[in-house]
Design a protein around this motif. Structure first.
Motif, PDB file in Angstrom:
ATOM      1  N   UNK A  72       0.832  -1.210   0.000  1.00 22.95           N
ATOM      2  CA  UNK A  72       0.000   0.000   0.000  1.00 22.95           C
ATOM      3  C   UNK A  72       0.866   1.258   0.000  1.00 22.95           C
ATOM      4  N   UNK A  73       1.939   1.226   0.807  1.00 25.93           N
ATOM      5  CA  UNK A  73       2.800   2.420   0.884  1.00 25.93           C
ATOM      6  C   UNK A  73       3.452   2.728  -0.457  1.00 25.93           C
ATOM      7  N   UNK A  74       4.011   1.699  -1.113  1.00 28.95           N
ATOM      8  CA  UNK A  74       4.683   2.003  -2.381  1.00 28.95           C
ATOM      9  C   UNK A  74       3.673   2.447  -3.438  1.00 28.95           C
ATOM     10  N   UNK A  75       2.441   1.945  -3.356  1.00 31.60           N
ATOM     11  CA  UNK A  75       1.459   2.375  -4.349  1.00 31.60           C
ATOM     12  C   UNK A  75       1.142   3.862  -4.187  1.00 31.60           C
ATOM     13  N   UNK A  76       0.931   4.295  -2.942  1.00 30.48           N
ATOM     14  CA  UNK A  76       0.714   5.726  -2.715  1.00 30.48           C
ATOM     15  C   UNK A  76       1.910   6.528  -3.218  1.00 30.48           C
ATOM     16  N   UNK A  77       3.097   6.046  -2.847  1.00 32.68           N
ATOM     17  CA  UNK A  77       4.343   6.719  -3.205  1.00 32.68           C
ATOM     18  C   UNK A  77       4.457   6.830  -4.736  1.00 32.68           C
ATOM     19  N   UNK A  78       4.147   5.731  -5.423  1.00 35.79           N
ATOM     20  CA  UNK A  78       4.217   5.737  -6.884  1.00 35.79           C
ATOM     21  C   UNK A  78       3.217   6.707  -7.489  1.00 35.79           C
ATOM     22  N   UNK A  79       2.010   6.739  -6.942  1.00 34.63           N
ATOM     23  CA  UNK A  79       1.006   7.649  -7.478  1.00 34.63           C
ATOM     24  C   UNK A  79       1.449   9.099  -7.292  1.00 34.63           C
ATOM     25  N   UNK A  80       2.056   9.383  -6.146  1.00 38.12           N
ATOM     26  CA  UNK A  80       2.513  10.761  -5.911  1.00 38.12           C
ATOM     27  C   UNK A  80       3.681  11.094  -6.835  1.00 38.12           C
ATOM     28  N   UNK A  81       4.537  10.114  -7.068  1.00 44.06           N
ATOM     29  CA  UNK A  81       5.644  10.342  -8.011  1.00 44.06           C
ATOM     30  C   UNK A  81       5.088  10.712  -9.387  1.00 44.06           C
ATOM     31  N   UNK A  82       4.071   9.979  -9.830  1.00 42.83           N
ATOM     32  CA  UNK A  82       3.499  10.286 -11.144  1.00 42.83           C
ATOM     33  C   UNK A  82       2.828  11.659 -11.140  1.00 42.83           C
ATOM     34  N   UNK A  83       2.208  12.029 -10.017  1.00 45.96           N
ATOM     35  CA  UNK A  83       1.619  13.368  -9.913  1.00 45.96           C
ATOM     36  C   UNK A  83       2.679  14.439 -10.139  1.00 45.96           C
ATOM     37  N   UNK A  84       3.881  14.140  -9.660  1.00 45.40           N
ATOM     38  CA  UNK A  84       4.977  15.099  -9.817  1.00 45.40           C
ATOM     39  C   UNK A  84       5.530  15.125 -11.238  1.00 45.40           C
ATOM     40  N   UNK A  85       5.510  13.983 -11.911  1.00 39.83           N
ATOM     41  CA  UNK A  85       6.274  13.845 -13.144  1.00 39.83           C
ATOM     42  C   UNK A  85       5.460  13.973 -14.420  1.00 39.83           C
TER      43      UNK A  85
END
Ligand code: HDD
Ligand code: HEM
Ligand code: HEM
Lengths: 335, 416
Positions: free
Chosen positions: A166-179
């Motif tokens: 769950x943590x990495x999924x949130x983290x990945x989604x936020x990374x994509x929001x940034x990129x």
């Protein structure tokens, strides 16, 4: 000197969880549908960083082997199934991402994407399970070997694995929001906020499973740090959510990065001065010093590698700098 | 089943796979450095196309090099925990140095190189490839330091049965290192050169459009292979002296063998200290292949006036001999690794003491699981490599110019 190397090992593994973590998060998010273009755009966002992220794992294991050989042998073989699962996941992601765009046929690409999804899932489950396994102690015998492998199959390890997913999924989604380009980023910010709730639930579940396990209550030498762990995770997730609501994805990314990095430090601190706490024979527990290489080896490694650390970090920073900012949404590149 | 046997089988399978890909990595990167440097220096677009085409194949091959390498690294801890326990103080150091000094930078550079086309200045982009190549050689060097130490442990002292490092310099001047490193690196160059020549020969035989391009790479490949095969044979024969002296039980037994076996029997108890016959079979077959490949020199005069292309038969020969260097590298490693049995660290740590104390079930599951996973990925990788090699140099995805800025924002899935 052992402490310095132990800290460096922790630093590298934490950096791997942060950087590899968003790779796996983006990998898992490939499963959310949205067509081949969207999947390709996500991979383009990871693009130039992908190869440089994974080497933090390779380097962590290198440090583990060079500076903590005894720990390396017992840790990896003592958690065999968990480590093997994580390893299979890492391999699948690494090959899947690099090869998925080489076939021109859409179905073959979709098949590779499924390899990436499955690999990301395994990797996150495995590393979460490994951190949990450390916190619950191992049946280390007086001969210094971990006896059997049944000790890894606990509800706490499973719940911690799910929490890591769950943590990495949130983290990945936020990374994509940034990129991603702004138009694609907005829906991802909404996805990320929804995922925060899932992650909070998963962390709560792992906390309960841990609290109910007497092994988890007994193994930490400094229980304060273990108790701190869920609070840190919840705080980081709430900060990330608030930051997303205020359209500050950078802050949110920092928060989820902390949520992935701090568990490494807290688990290390909670077990100190041990690395593997024996559940069967307290005298057999392996200390950091006991697991480390002898003085001359550590000194040699220090002389040869520490002067190079600035160069390692410098080239990684160069990569982040050169490819900073959002992708421009034009033709996808390479992966 | 015996966990020791399973662990050995797993090591042999993963390493063989790793090395098949790594040999191509090391060989091709050397040629690529030449191609891209020529492009930057001359500005000739033909060299840019060559760099993109061969670079594309190089990058495809790289994926499995990394994947199998990561499994290798973990395997020491998973299956060979005794190795870390008894000799980790010494053996771990070169591997740790390798990961920090070589791999870490290599992958970082490679990521920037792949994505840096049309984005970085040409000089910087070229420097990145040089960085990739130098760190690849550095990693080969350090891993050979580690392997040579297993072949001939030096620079350590035993305390309570555990080896401690006393003299790191001795690891670098290990008699089993120097010639072996030269031999491995030239074998990789030979493999890369033969691969380049064979792919070019295929295109020339099929008369695909890019005649000039493949003519150039055929020549580069064959000349490289010819030079490399001489080095391979030279370094190969040069190994017999030092290795035979350091390991009297290898190569069907050298001087001092009986005295050594008597000493081991006194220290470690009676046992079979002769390596399996497979080692000698490997050695002999490799040498045969090496002699055969020496015949590439005979093809070089045919480069004059393109006789090699007009006659066609030499192209067919080049194509069908492609498996030979790959077979030779595996046979060579079998000679070296099986030839040091029954030791993990020669004369110091018997293989049986190094294996992890995990049950046969886990070991078997791991062997089957990772062999299937890596095997399937390797086959898929090989097929993609072949398909891209056959597709030719018309427009490889590597280094493709970005779409013009005016285009609509949606990425197009028709792009390969
Ligand atoms: C293209 C590949 C190739 C070719 C054509 C040859 N070799 Fe080789 N050989 C290797 C690739 C290789 C290798 C895979 O790179 C090895 C394994 C370990 C090493 O150091 O190099 C090796 C090992 C190896 C060893 C074992 C060293 C040890 O046991 O420690 C010897 C004695 C030779 N080689 C000698 C030769 C000779 C005399 C050759 C030709 C006439 C020859 N090799 C051709
Ligand atoms: C340079 C780095 C290498 C290191 C450090 C290394 C180390 C080892 C170790 C620890 C084992 C298991 C213990 C044993 O059986 O003795 C082994 C076995 C083996 N390795 Fe290597 N190896 C290396 C390279 C290679 C390569 C590139 C090959 C390619 C074919 C290879 C082929 C084998 C084989 C066939 C065995 C099984 C030998 C047997 O058990 O009879 N090795 N090696
Ligand atoms: C037991 C020994 C070995 C271990 C533990 C090992 C480990 C690894 C690892 C972890 C990687 C991936 C690094 C990355 O993420 O970029 C890798 C790649 C590589 N290895 Fe090995 N390796 C071994 C044997 C060898 C041998 C014998 C050679 C050559 C002589 C070699 C040369 C390379 C090279 C050049 C690469 C980078 C290129 C590529 O990935 O294809 N390795 N290895």
């Amino acid at each position: 000197m052992e402490l310095a190397w132990y800290a460096l090992l922790g630093l590298f593994f934490a950096a791997y969880l942060v950087l590899g973590g968003y790779d796996y998060g983006v990998g898992l998010l490939l499963a959310r549908g949205g067509g081949p273009d969207r999947r390709r755009a996500s991979l383009t966002a990871v693009g130039p960083f992908f190869l440089g992220n994974e080497v933090w794992l390779v380097a962590s294991v290198g440090i583990l082997f060079g500076a903590f050989p005894t720990l390396e042998g017992e840790l990896l073989s003592g958690f065999y199934p968990v480590v093997a699962a994580a390893l299979a996941g890492v391999v699948a992601v690494t090959v899947g991402v690099q090869l998925r765009s080489r076939p021109t046929d859409g179905r073959a690409r979709a098949a590779w994407d499924r390899v990436v999804v499955a690999g990301s899932l395994l990797a996150a489950l495995g590393w979460g399970g490994l951190l949990a396994g450390l916190l619950q102690g191992v049946p280390l015998t007086a001969a210094g070997h971990v006896a059997g492998l049944g000790h890894v199959a606990t509800p706490f390890a499973a719940a911690a694995g799910v929490a890591m997913v769950a943590l990495v999924t949130v983290h990945g989604a936020i990374f994509l929001t940034l990129r991603l380009p702004p138009t694609d980023a907005a829906p991802l910010a909404r996805t990320a906020r929804r995922l925060v709730a899932v992650a909070l639930a998963a962390v709560a579940l792992a906390t309960i499973a841990g609290g109910l396990s007497d092994r988890v209550r007994a193994a930490p030498q400094r229980p304060l740090f273990a108790v701190l762990l869920p609070f840190v995770l919840v705080t980081a997730l709430l900060v990330a959510r608030a930051a997303l609501a205020r359209r500050r994805p950078g802050v949110a990314f920092a928060a989820t990065s902390a949520a992935l990095a701090l568990p490494v430090a807290l688990v290390g601190a909670a077990l100190w001065p041990y690395t593997l706490v024996s559940t069967t024979d307290p005298a057999a527990s392996l200390t950091v010093i006991g697991g480390a290489a002898s003085g001359p080896t550590l000194a040699l490694l220090g002389w040869l590698t520490v002067p190079l650390l600035p160069a390692l970090l410098g080239f990684q920073a160069m990569c982040w700098w050169v490819f900073r900012g959002r992708t421009d949404g034009r033709a996808p590149v390479y992966w | 089943m015996d966990p020791l046997l399973l662990a050995r089988l797993q090591f042999a399978t993963t390493t063989s796979l790793h090395f098949l890909f790594v040999a191509v990595t090391l060989g091709l990167v050397t040629l690529l450095v030449g191609l891209q440097t020529a492009w930057v220096l001359t500005g000739n677009p033909a060299y840019e196309r060559l760099t993109r085409f061969w670079g594309q194949l190089y990058v495809i091959n790289y994926a499995l090099g990394i994947a199998t390498g990561i499994v290798m690294e973990f395997q020491f801890g998973l299956n060979w925990s005794g190795l870390s326990r008894y000799v980790g103080n010494v053996f771990g150091a070169p591997l740790a140095i390798e990961t920090l000094v070589a791999f870490f930078l290599e992958s970082t550079f490679l990521g920037m190189w792949i994505f840096g086309w049309h984005r970085l200045r040409r000089g910087v982009h070229l420097a990145l490839l040089w960085g990739v190549a130098l760190t690849a050689y550095a990693s080969a060097f350090w891993v050979m330091v580690a392997n040579s130490w297993l072949q001939h442990p030096v620079g350590y002292e035993l305390r309570d049965g555990v080896a401690h490092l006393t003299d790191f310099g001795a690891l670098l001047t290990n008699p089993t290192l120097g010639m072996a490193f030269g031999h491995v690196v030239s074998a990789a160059l030979l493999t890369g050169g033969m691969l380049m020549a064979a792919v070019s020969a295929w295109h020339l035989l099929r008369r695909t459009p890019d005649f000039a391009l493949f003519r150039t790479s055929l020549r580069i490949g064959l000349v490289t292979a010819a030079l490399a095969v001489s080095l391979v044979v030279g370094f190969g024969f040069a190994q017999f002296g030092p290795v035979g002296q350091a390991q009297p039980t290898k190569f069907a037994g050298g001087a001092g063998r009986d005295a050594l076996v008597a000493e081991w029997t006194a220290r470690f108890g009676p046992g079979d200290y002769a390596p399996p016959a497979l080692a000698d079979v490997g050695l002999a077959s490799m040498i045969m292949i090496g002699m055969l490949l020496g015949c590439v020199w005979l093809l070089l005069p045919l480069l004059w006036r393109d006789w090699i292309i007009r006659l066609r038969v030499p192209l067919q020969i080049t194509l069908v001999t492609l498996p030979l260097p790959f077979a030779a590298v595996l046979l060579g490693w079998i000679a070296r690794e099986v030839g040091r049995q029954p030791w993990v660290a020669y004369g110091l740590l018997p293989t049986g003491q190094a294996v992890s104390p995990v049950g046969p079930g886990v070991m078997l599951a791991s062997l089957i699981g990772f062999t299937l996973l890596l095997g399937a990925l390797a086959v898929a990788n090989g097929m993609l490599f072949a398909r891209h090699a056959a597709r030719g140099a018309a427009d490889p995805p590597l280094g493709r110019p970005p779409a013009p800025a005016a285009e609509p924002v949606r990425p197009m899935s028709v792009l390969a």
